[in-house]
Design an enzyme around this catalytic site. Structure first.
Site, PDB file in Angstrom:
ATOM      1  N   LYS A 178     -75.190  15.341  47.275  1.00  0.00           N
ATOM      2  CA  LYS A 178     -74.275  16.464  47.396  1.00  0.00           C
ATOM      3  C   LYS A 178     -74.095  16.809  48.876  1.00  0.00           C
ATOM      4  O   LYS A 178     -75.056  16.819  49.644  1.00  0.00           O
ATOM      5  CB  LYS A 178     -74.816  17.676  46.642  1.00  0.00           C
ATOM      6  CG  LYS A 178     -75.038  17.422  45.152  1.00  0.00           C
ATOM      7  CD  LYS A 178     -73.732  17.194  44.424  1.00  0.00           C
ATOM      8  CE  LYS A 178     -73.949  17.071  42.920  1.00  0.00           C
ATOM      9  NZ  LYS A 178     -72.686  17.001  42.170  1.00  0.00           N
ATOM     10  N   HIS A 196     -68.645  11.051  34.944  1.00  0.00           N
ATOM     11  CA  HIS A 196     -69.515  12.159  35.315  1.00  0.00           C
ATOM     12  C   HIS A 196     -70.509  12.381  34.180  1.00  0.00           C
ATOM     13  O   HIS A 196     -70.160  12.305  33.002  1.00  0.00           O
ATOM     14  CB  HIS A 196     -68.686  13.424  35.520  1.00  0.00           C
ATOM     15  CG  HIS A 196     -69.482  14.678  35.625  1.00  0.00           C
ATOM     16  ND1 HIS A 196     -69.436  15.674  34.671  1.00  0.00           N
ATOM     17  CD2 HIS A 196     -70.361  15.099  36.561  1.00  0.00           C
ATOM     18  CE1 HIS A 196     -70.237  16.655  35.037  1.00  0.00           C
ATOM     19  NE2 HIS A 196     -70.813  16.341  36.168  1.00  0.00           N
ATOM     20  N   ALA A 197     -71.759  12.662  34.547  1.00  0.00           N
ATOM     21  CA  ALA A 197     -72.758  12.964  33.513  1.00  0.00           C
ATOM     22  C   ALA A 197     -73.718  13.998  34.073  1.00  0.00           C
ATOM     23  O   ALA A 197     -73.314  14.880  34.811  1.00  0.00           O
ATOM     24  CB  ALA A 197     -73.449  11.688  33.047  1.00  0.00           C
ATOM     25  N   GLY A 198     -75.012  13.886  33.747  1.00  0.00           N
ATOM     26  CA  GLY A 198     -75.934  14.947  34.120  1.00  0.00           C
ATOM     27  C   GLY A 198     -75.779  16.119  33.173  1.00  0.00           C
ATOM     28  O   GLY A 198     -75.597  15.952  31.968  1.00  0.00           O
ATOM     29  N   ASP A 213     -70.697  13.715  47.325  1.00  0.00           N
ATOM     30  CA  ASP A 213     -69.957  14.581  46.403  1.00  0.00           C
ATOM     31  C   ASP A 213     -69.839  15.971  47.017  1.00  0.00           C
ATOM     32  O   ASP A 213     -70.841  16.651  47.238  1.00  0.00           O
ATOM     33  CB  ASP A 213     -70.711  14.643  45.067  1.00  0.00           C
ATOM     34  CG  ASP A 213     -69.979  15.440  44.005  1.00  0.00           C
ATOM     35  OD1 ASP A 213     -68.904  15.997  44.288  1.00  0.00           O
ATOM     36  OD2 ASP A 213     -70.495  15.501  42.868  1.00  0.00           O
ATOM     37  N   ASP A 249     -65.148  12.967  31.945  1.00  0.00           N
ATOM     38  CA  ASP A 249     -66.238  13.827  31.500  1.00  0.00           C
ATOM     39  C   ASP A 249     -66.106  13.935  29.982  1.00  0.00           C
ATOM     40  O   ASP A 249     -65.003  14.166  29.469  1.00  0.00           O
ATOM     41  CB  ASP A 249     -66.132  15.210  32.152  1.00  0.00           C
ATOM     42  CG  ASP A 249     -67.261  16.135  31.737  1.00  0.00           C
ATOM     43  OD1 ASP A 249     -68.176  16.348  32.544  1.00  0.00           O
ATOM     44  OD2 ASP A 249     -67.220  16.658  30.613  1.00  0.00           O
ATOM     45  N   GLU A 298     -73.075   7.931  35.737  1.00  0.00           N
ATOM     46  CA  GLU A 298     -73.997   8.823  36.425  1.00  0.00           C
ATOM     47  C   GLU A 298     -75.213   9.121  35.531  1.00  0.00           C
ATOM     48  O   GLU A 298     -75.092   9.251  34.320  1.00  0.00           O
ATOM     49  CB  GLU A 298     -73.292  10.127  36.783  1.00  0.00           C
ATOM     50  CG  GLU A 298     -74.148  11.078  37.604  1.00  0.00           C
ATOM     51  CD  GLU A 298     -73.398  12.295  38.109  1.00  0.00           C
ATOM     52  OE1 GLU A 298     -73.857  12.911  39.081  1.00  0.00           O
ATOM     53  OE2 GLU A 298     -72.335  12.627  37.522  1.00  0.00           O
ATOM     54  N   GLY A 323     -79.529  20.655  40.124  1.00  0.00           N
ATOM     55  CA  GLY A 323     -78.100  20.812  39.922  1.00  0.00           C
ATOM     56  C   GLY A 323     -77.372  21.528  41.029  1.00  0.00           C
ATOM     57  O   GLY A 323     -76.155  21.708  40.955  1.00  0.00           O
ATOM     58  N   GLU A 369     -64.261  14.921  37.038  1.00  0.00           N
ATOM     59  CA  GLU A 369     -65.098  15.731  36.155  1.00  0.00           C
ATOM     60  C   GLU A 369     -64.488  17.088  35.859  1.00  0.00           C
ATOM     61  O   GLU A 369     -64.779  17.684  34.827  1.00  0.00           O
ATOM     62  CB  GLU A 369     -66.505  15.902  36.731  1.00  0.00           C
ATOM     63  CG  GLU A 369     -66.605  16.785  37.946  1.00  0.00           C
ATOM     64  CD  GLU A 369     -68.035  16.942  38.439  1.00  0.00           C
ATOM     65  OE1 GLU A 369     -68.707  17.893  37.985  1.00  0.00           O
ATOM     66  OE2 GLU A 369     -68.472  16.127  39.258  1.00  0.00           O
ATOM     67  N   GLU A 379     -66.560  12.170  46.479  1.00  0.00           N
ATOM     68  CA  GLU A 379     -66.204  12.712  45.167  1.00  0.00           C
ATOM     69  C   GLU A 379     -65.712  14.152  45.285  1.00  0.00           C
ATOM     70  O   GLU A 379     -66.281  14.946  46.031  1.00  0.00           O
ATOM     71  CB  GLU A 379     -67.433  12.642  44.263  1.00  0.00           C
ATOM     72  CG  GLU A 379     -67.217  13.105  42.840  1.00  0.00           C
ATOM     73  CD  GLU A 379     -68.440  12.826  41.990  1.00  0.00           C
ATOM     74  OE1 GLU A 379     -68.656  13.572  41.005  1.00  0.00           O
ATOM     75  OE2 GLU A 379     -69.184  11.871  42.288  1.00  0.00           O
TER      76      GLU A 379
END
Length: 451
Positions: free
Chosen positions: A224, A355-357, A252, A328, A386, A26, A305, A278
């Site tokens: 990222k 957006h997810a995770g 992102d 989100d 995602e 993350g 998000e 992003e």
């Protein structure tokens, strides 16, 4: 209270935290050490079927202290509500929660209180879908357009979308819905994965996970970026070499840059053919996003998000400030407000790539995209959800990925129910994991070594 009318009897809250920072899962340019967490709640009822509504919002650690308290502040609005009326009209709860003037003052309709409202509203929808015996995406897809319109708060957005516009879109979306449902059940909904791209991962791990993503059927990955340009150039080169020219690579920045910096940095990475950039700057900067979009084309601009509510999404669409809209499931005021945002996107013809995770965000948002496909936009073209491959084991109905696609959930509800043993183990600060971790630190002065 009459014993013959089933009611909500309790709103129980839980502070659930996972130690993801220890493996840098993350990690990104703005959030280098996140502990993925859920401010979690259960709506309990005295209904004969024993149904419960589960909901949560996502934080990255200590924010749970504040978020759980905010959810608890809404308890008086929920406990005592008749279950049948709540399930027949979740919008009534959403309106009451956003309309509490003393709590509204803390927003309005943004920030911690709005996320708390989203968690409670989502729990009500989970309860409604469970009692109806269908997954949430199907509850929404099968609903009459007039009822769906009644669930949307059009205040502040009628200059972009009126109830009549929404009804037109939903009626149009019903054409071919049965065939799309069959295709969804057979094939699933396309996804993309961020799992290779966390900023704290070494190049070897990035390369290995990127190759695995392609082998698993994903046609898009995400990296990222934003901490160091030379590192980003090296990482993008490694990622492109790993996946080849035919796989999309999104990037992102997680709000790291000023507008000029966002333009220059994105253009510096253009040789690696990024699909979108992003959150290139502050999620509140509508005109900044528009300026970035004009300057970095054909790289697309994606955001959403951290967008606070339907009103900011409206402005992003009106200002031509994004190419990809990212809802989100838990940032805004729950399913009802996400219906408004999906309708706005459909009105403006902008694809939605959620957006997810996080903790459980994949489980939730799949339902919203699948409803959108079946009964609103009618397409998955340039649309992906995602996916991040951790923490799903803590849910009773985890997402199922096959050949880079989300399988359509079949179990009744919003896929929000967390396993009781996970709640017991990771509740903070006294759950089994955290108690053992604290004891380990006390014994040897280490940072904790419990797995």
């Amino acid at each position: 209270m009459s014993s013959t009318v089933p009611r909500v009897t309790a709103l129980d809250t839980y502070d659930i935290r996972f130690p993801t920072s220890r493996e840098l899962d993350g990690s990104d340019a703005m959030n280098p050490d996140p502990d993925y967490s859920a401010a979690y709640l259960v709506l309990r009822t005295d209904a004969a079927d024993g149904a419960e509504g589960h909901g949560f919002t996502f934080t990255i650690g200590r924010g749970n202290d504040v978020q759980v308290a905010a959810i608890g502040a809404l308890r008086a609005h929920v406990v005592g509500r008749p279950v049948d009326k709540l399930c027949a009209d979740p919008g009534s709860l959403a309106r009451d929660l956003t309309g509490d003037s003393q709590l509204r003052w803390l927003g309005p309709e943004k920030g911690v209180m709005h996320m708390a409202i989203g968690a409670v509203v989502n729990a009500a929808w989970d309860l409604a879908a469970k009692r109806a015996g269908v997954p949430l995406w199907k509850l929404l897809a099968d609903a009459e357009p007039e009822w769906l319109v009644s669930q949307v708060d059009f205040r502040y957005i009628t200059d972009a979308l009126t109830p009549e516009d929404a009804l037109r879109l939903l009626r149009r979306g019903r054409a071919g819905a049965a065939e799309r449902t069959e295709r969804l059940l057979a094939r699933g909904y396309p996804g993309y994965t961020t799992s290779p791209g966390w900023l704290g991962y070494p190049d070897e791990k990035l390369t290995r996970l990127a190759r695995q993503a392609v082998a698993d059927g994903f046609t898009q990955i995400k990296l990222k970026v934003g901490a160091d340009l030379h590192d980003d150039i090296r990482r993008m080169r490694a990622a492109r070499a790993a996946v080849g020219p035919g796989v999309r690579i999104a990037i992102d920045a997680n709000q790291r840059w000023n507008v000029r910096e966002a333009i220059d940095w994105t253009n510096a990475l253009a040789e690696f053919d990024p699909y979108w950039i992003e959150e290139p700057t502050s999620p509140d900067d509508v005109l900044g996003h528009a300026a970035v979009r004009r300057a970095v084309a054909p790289v697309k601009v994606a955001t959403g998000e951290h967008v606070q509510n339907r009103v900011v999404f409206k402005q992003l669409l009106q200002a031509d400030a994004l190419d990809v809209l990212q809802i989100d499931a838990a940032r805004v005021g729950g399913v009802n407000e996400n219906l408004a945002i999906l309708l706005l996107a459909a009105e403006y013809g902008v694809p939605v790539c959620p957006h997810a995770g996080g903790v459980g965000l994949c489980e939730l948002v799949q339902h919203l995209s699948m409803f959108d496909y079946v009964a609103l936009s009618g397409t998955t073209d340039d649309r992906v959800i995602e996916y991040v491959g951790h923490l799903h084991e803590h849910f009773t109905e985890p997402v199922h990925i096959r050949d880079g696609h989300y399988g359509a959930p079949l179990a009744p509800g919003f896929s929000a129910t967390m396993r009781p043993e996970s709640i017991a183990r990771y509740s903070y600060p006294d759950g089994e994991f955290w108690a053992a971790d604290r004891a380990t630190k006390d014994d040897d002065g280490s940072e904790g070594a419990v797995a």
